[in-house]
Design a protein around this motif. Structure first.
Motif, mmCIF file in Angstrom:
data_model
loop_
_atom_site.group_PDB
_atom_site.id
_atom_site.type_symbol
_atom_site.label_atom_id
_atom_site.label_comp_id
_atom_site.label_asym_id
_atom_site.label_seq_id
_atom_site.Cartn_x
_atom_site.Cartn_y
_atom_site.Cartn_z
ATOM 1 N N TRP A 88 0.824 -1.204 0.000
ATOM 2 C CA TRP A 88 0.000 0.000 0.000
ATOM 3 C C TRP A 88 0.858 1.255 0.000
ATOM 4 O O TRP A 88 0.482 2.271 -0.608
ATOM 5 N N ARG A 89 2.030 1.200 0.665
ATOM 6 C CA ARG A 89 2.882 2.387 0.717
ATOM 7 C C ARG A 89 3.390 2.776 -0.669
ATOM 8 O O ARG A 89 3.414 3.965 -1.030
ATOM 9 N N ALA A 90 3.790 1.798 -1.457
ATOM 10 C CA ALA A 90 4.284 2.080 -2.808
ATOM 11 C C ALA A 90 3.177 2.675 -3.673
ATOM 12 O O ALA A 90 3.403 3.630 -4.431
ATOM 13 N N ALA A 91 1.960 2.127 -3.558
ATOM 14 C CA ALA A 91 0.839 2.637 -4.346
ATOM 15 C C ALA A 91 0.486 4.061 -3.955
ATOM 16 O O ALA A 91 0.245 4.920 -4.817
ATOM 17 N N ILE A 92 0.466 4.353 -2.661
ATOM 18 C CA ILE A 92 0.126 5.698 -2.195
ATOM 19 C C ILE A 92 1.236 6.689 -2.542
ATOM 20 O O ILE A 92 0.967 7.851 -2.871
ATOM 21 N N THR A 93 2.482 6.222 -2.506
ATOM 22 C CA THR A 93 3.594 7.094 -2.887
ATOM 23 C C THR A 93 3.470 7.514 -4.347
ATOM 24 O O THR A 93 3.621 8.699 -4.683
ATOM 25 N N ARG A 94 3.184 6.562 -5.226
ATOM 26 C CA ARG A 94 3.008 6.897 -6.651
ATOM 27 C C ARG A 94 1.833 7.843 -6.840
ATOM 28 O O ARG A 94 1.907 8.794 -7.642
ATOM 29 N N TYR A 95 0.763 7.587 -6.115
ATOM 30 C CA TYR A 95 -0.421 8.444 -6.228
ATOM 31 C C TYR A 95 -0.114 9.861 -5.753
ATOM 32 O O TYR A 95 -0.473 10.848 -6.411
ATOM 33 N N ALA A 96 0.563 9.986 -4.619
ATOM 34 C CA ALA A 96 0.908 11.306 -4.077
ATOM 35 C C ALA A 96 1.788 12.076 -5.053
ATOM 36 O O ALA A 96 1.607 13.285 -5.260
ATOM 37 N N ARG A 97 2.735 11.384 -5.659
ATOM 38 C CA ARG A 97 3.581 12.042 -6.659
ATOM 39 C C ARG A 97 2.753 12.522 -7.847
ATOM 40 O O ARG A 97 2.993 13.601 -8.387
ATOM 41 N N GLY A 98 1.765 11.715 -8.248
ATOM 42 C CA GLY A 98 0.921 12.100 -9.366
ATOM 43 C C GLY A 98 0.076 13.323 -9.070
ATOM 44 O O GLY A 98 -0.080 14.205 -9.916
ATOM 45 N N VAL A 99 -0.476 13.386 -7.852
ATOM 46 C CA VAL A 99 -1.273 14.555 -7.463
ATOM 47 C C VAL A 99 -0.388 15.799 -7.433
ATOM 48 O O VAL A 99 -0.758 16.859 -7.963
ATOM 49 N N ARG A 100 0.781 15.672 -6.824
ATOM 50 C CA ARG A 100 1.704 16.822 -6.773
ATOM 51 C C ARG A 100 2.060 17.302 -8.177
ATOM 52 O O ARG A 100 2.033 18.512 -8.459
ATOM 53 N N ALA A 101 2.392 16.372 -9.062
ATOM 54 C CA ALA A 101 2.758 16.750 -10.422
ATOM 55 C C ALA A 101 1.609 17.479 -11.123
ATOM 56 O O ALA A 101 1.827 18.473 -11.821
ATOM 57 N N GLY A 102 0.382 16.994 -10.906
ATOM 58 C CA GLY A 102 -0.769 17.645 -11.515
ATOM 59 C C GLY A 102 -0.972 19.061 -11.008
ATOM 60 O O GLY A 102 -1.257 19.981 -11.779
#
Length: 235
Positions: A88-102
């Motif tokens: 779950w940590r890896a998935a949330i990390t990727r998601y958080a990076r995606g939100v920040r990039a957006g």
């Protein structure tokens, strides 16, 4: 009675050959916001850009506030939803990076995210929220715990990203790069913190660093702290 949100108002019936669609309006508004910022957005200016009259505009969007709700949800539609799995940590990390990039691609967004109604009921936000809750649940959180974890992560990501976006917007207006700004400001900053030994030590250690890399590293380290805290509570 005025609707609370664009998402609570029935969408108008399509004509056989509509002169202008909601999608066209949202796309043009996003383009205008990215090019000129939040202060440049007005229904009149957007209508001129689309070569459309007020009637066709207001058929789809009743106000500037409604338009912003639609555009913000469009930005969230650019983010890849996380997928539940073993880590779950890896998935949330990727998601958080995606939100920040957006958010950094559309720096004007930070000034409207706190407004009531904006994006919370939008289909893209709901899709992302549902997926993220599923990731936390798959990781062992209860549904209520997953909701708190999601809110905590998003508070961190939005807080960091909107601060970065404001900083980058100011830089863009100045015509300077991050490195140029830092190099000009650093001597004065070091003098200002001279009487504060901890701050002076931090400034001395940070001088000459690549500013973009520094922002990325600080985001990642802060996110790890947030996830460490959530993992501790889960255990």
């Amino acid at each position: 009675m005025k609707e609370l949100s664009v998402w609570t108002r029935p969408r108008p019936q399509r004509r056989e050959q509509p002169a202008l669609s909601r999608e066209q309006i949202v796309a043009a508004a996003l383009e205008l916001l990215d090019a000129e910022g939040i202060d440049a957005l007005s229904m009149r200016k957007l209508g001129t850009r689309l070569k459309a009259g007020a009637t066709s505009m207001y058929t789809h969007v009743a106000s500037k506030e409604e338009l912003l709700e639609l555009v913000v949800d469009e930005v969230y539609g650019e983010v890849e939803p996380p997928v539940p799995g073993k880590d779950w940590r890896a998935a949330i990390t990727r998601y958080a990076r995606g939100v920040r990039a957006g958010l950094l691609r559309h720096p004007w967004i930070g000034s409207v995210l706190g407004e009531a109604g904006v994006a919370y009921l939008g289909p893209n936000v709901l899709r992302l929220s549902e997926s993220t809750l599923a990731v936390f649940e798959a990781g062992g959180f209860s549904l209520e715990g997953a909701d708190r974890a999601l809110n905590t992560v998003m508070a961190y990501v939005i807080g960091r990203a909107t601060s970065e976006a404001a900083w980058l917007t100011r830089l863009a207006r100045s015509g300077q790069s991050e490195q140029e700004w830092a190099e000009r400001l650093w001597p004065a900053a070091e003098r200002a913190v001279g009487a504060y030994p901890r701050l002076a030590a931090l400034y001395a250690a940070q001088r000459g660093q690549d500013q973009r890399e520094s922002r990325d590293r600080e985001f990642e380290e802060g996110l790890e702290c947030v996830l460490d805290g959530l993992e501790t509570r889960l255990r």
